[in-house]
Enzyme design. Structure first.
Site, PDB file in Angstrom:
ATOM      1  N   GLU A 188      19.012 -90.149 -19.367  1.00 32.97           N
ATOM      2  CA  GLU A 188      19.243 -91.593 -19.356  1.00 32.97           C
ATOM      3  C   GLU A 188      19.504 -92.212 -20.739  1.00 32.97           C
ATOM      4  OE1 GLU A 188      19.296 -94.049 -16.798  1.00 32.97           O
ATOM      5  OE2 GLU A 188      19.829 -95.310 -18.494  1.00 32.97           O
ATOM      6  N   ASP A 217      21.586 -93.211 -15.564  1.00 34.46           N
ATOM      7  CA  ASP A 217      21.325 -92.371 -14.389  1.00 34.46           C
ATOM      8  C   ASP A 217      21.753 -93.059 -13.091  1.00 34.46           C
ATOM      9  OD1 ASP A 217      20.323 -90.147 -15.611  1.00 34.46           O
ATOM     10  OD2 ASP A 217      18.253 -90.823 -15.564  1.00 34.46           O
ATOM     11  N   GLY A 296      29.189-113.677 -21.176  1.00 33.95           N
ATOM     12  CA  GLY A 296      30.363-114.424 -20.739  1.00 33.95           C
ATOM     13  C   GLY A 296      30.814-115.484 -21.731  1.00 33.95           C
ATOM     14  N   GLY A 297      30.116-115.601 -22.847  1.00 40.59           N
ATOM     15  CA  GLY A 297      30.546-116.550 -23.862  1.00 40.59           C
ATOM     16  C   GLY A 297      29.852-117.901 -23.778  1.00 40.59           C
TER      17      GLY A 297
END
Ligand code: CAO
Length: 475
Positions: A188, A217, A296-297
């Site tokens: 992982e 994973d 997303g800004g």
């Protein structure tokens, strides 16, 4: 109705053809089933009573630990018959890892292997390989996540599998795709680091961090499941199996797509929505760690709520989304900010985000995270309460939807698990407990693989399915 039955029968007849490619694209069959506006007809059966999406698909599950088992568990939840092949004696190594109840399969194993059957087989013995080859001939998909080359070393090369069953799909998780690291074993956190997650997680002045979500994973297992279902769909047209490979590095990078986006934006100037821009900290050559900034800004941070002094999860994620800015101003008691030139527009707010969030936090600290959630959502302001695992385990709505389920197990008793997060209206998931080691060995040898009693006696006497009975072993 008669037409429907005829189509069903046709489908069954097709499924029996093992090696010849289907002559007609299956899409045409689907089109015939469609109604006038080109949409599938709604099932006439009551909700959840029309079988399962993957009914009839047989999976030879040669997976272990987490990535592969996540994939085959999903396929089992959609109705595939998943036959887990495990090494006699120990089985999947996770059965014994992080054990909380002595002598019982660990939660690590039970929570990743629901709805499967288990057969024990020593794949390195002659009789074990005989059984495996019969499984290859019988199943539709072989899923594995052994170290690179292990399947070949067992004698199960793609060429051999394809010669035994040209319709078989062979799906693999590996740490890396072809290239300099293809022979490496990967877990992982290795994948999180190699896939771009760690370099972009954490605060810009701190160490790279791994995340608790198992994107290496479980994330790769999800990717693989989609590859398998796509290959099954393509097989309907071609009649042929194919190889499906998902590298953990690729899966993680796919989930970090927005960070590669930012890497390219850097060439055109600083990333203005990152907190470090507002703080006047210069950007380097690579996408920096962005703390809790929103990908997303939209400027977003984690704010304290009532009780934060003693409760490590009394926090809420707050986003100052432009479309709801005015509602935020009203809610926190700053209506003047709606028109003030320093606050009214997003670019004006960027250098003042620290001050703005401090003011919002003065408001959130007077309420619990659930009160903030309710009050904000009444005005369509998205916020994220930081929910602990305890709160999620106790959340009634998650129990109702089957996303959190209680399962009974013969050796460990009742335990909680995460059910199928993907809901199909006509393929309802019933979560069944994970199998005990080798619990279905006899059933699979007899009913699935149709070995005769004499053949089964020989297989068992050889020790291929586990320790051979003493009297026979001595012979
Ligand atoms: N009978 C006999 N032998 C068996 C067997 C069976 N039923 N099942 C497995 N084996 C053997 C394999 O053939 C292999 O033998 P060789 O090394 O001689 O070829 C051996 O067991 C060990 O397999 P492995 O190398 O895959 O296992 P490992 O514990 O050493 O490594 C892991 C584990 C996960 C690092 C490695 O499998 C891997 O890199 N997998 C791909 C990436 C992956 O899925 N990682 C995520 C794991 S979840 O965190």
């Amino acid at each position: 109705m008669a037409k429907k039955k005829a189509l069903k029968a046709k489908g069954k007849a097709k499924a029996k053809k093992v090696s010849k490619p289907a002559k007609r694209p299956v899409l045409k069959v689907v089109a015939k089933k469609a109604n006038g506006i080109g949409l599938p007809k709604v099932s006439s059966k009551p909700w959840g009573k029309d079988g399962k999406a993957l009914d009839g698909v047989k999976i030879l599950d040669f997976t272990h630990v987490q990535s592969g088992p996540t994939c085959t568990q999903l396929l089992a939840w959609f109705g595939a018959d998943v036959i887990k092949v495990e090494r006699p004696g120990t089985g999947d190594i996770t059965r014994g890892q992080l054990q909380d109840v002595p002598g019982a399969d660990s939660l690590y194993f039970t929570m990743l292997n629901h709805n499967k059957r288990s057969i024990t087989l020593d794949s390195k013995s002659k009789e074990g390989m005989k059984v495996l080859e019969r499984l290859v001939k019988t199943c539709d998909v072989l899923v594995e996540n052994f170290a690179p080359g292990a399947l070949d070393r067992m004698g199960l090369t793609w060429e051999h599998i394809h010669s035994l069953n040209p319709r078989m799909i062979v799906a693999s998780v590996k740490g890396f795709g072809p290239g300099p690291y293809e022979d490496c074993k990967v877990y992982e956190n290795v994948a999180q680091c190699a896939g771009g997650s760690a370099s972009t997680t954490g605060f810009h002045d701190g160490l790279p961090l791994v995340t608790g979500a198992q994107i290496g994973d479980s994330g790769t297992g999800l990717h693989l499941a989609l590859g398998i279902v796509s290959a099954l769909y393509q097989r309907k047209r071609t009649g042929r199996g194919q190889r499906v490979l998902t590298a953990m590095q690729d899966g993680v990078l796919n989930l970090c797509r927005v960070k590669l986006r930012d890497q390219q934006r850097l060439a055109h100037g600083p990333l203005k929505e990152y907190t470090q821009f507002g703080q006047g900290i210069p950007f380097g050559e690579a996408t920096p760690r962005a703390g809790n900034d929103s990908g997303g800004g939209q400027p977003g941070v984690i704010l304290k709520c009532k009780g934060w002094e003693t409760d490590p999860n009394a926090y809420i994620y707050f986003i100052t989304q432009a479309p709801v800015w005015e509602k935020i101003c009203d809610l926190i008691g700053e209506p003047g900010w709606k028109t003030h030139p320093d606050y009214a527009k997003p670019p004006a707010r960027l250098p003042r985000l620290k001050e703005i969030f401090e003011r919002i936090e003065q408001w959130t600290m007077t309420k619990t995270k659930f009160e903030v959630m309710n009050e904000c959502n009444a005005f369509d302001i998205p916020v994220g309460p930081i929910l602990s695992m305890k709160e999620l385990a106790e959340e009634p709505s998650l129990r109702q939807t089957g996303t959190v389920v209680e399962v009974d197990h013969p050796t460990r008793g009742k335990y909680l698990s995460v059910g199928n997060p993907i809901k199909l209206s006509d393929s309802i998931t019933e979560v069944e407990r994970s199998p005990l080691l080798g619990e279905h060995t006899d059933e699979i040898l007899t009913k699935v693989l149709k070995f005769t009693p004499r053949e089964i006696a020989e297989i068992k006497a050889s020790g291929a399915t586990g320790q051979a009975p003493k009297a026979q072993a001595a012979e």
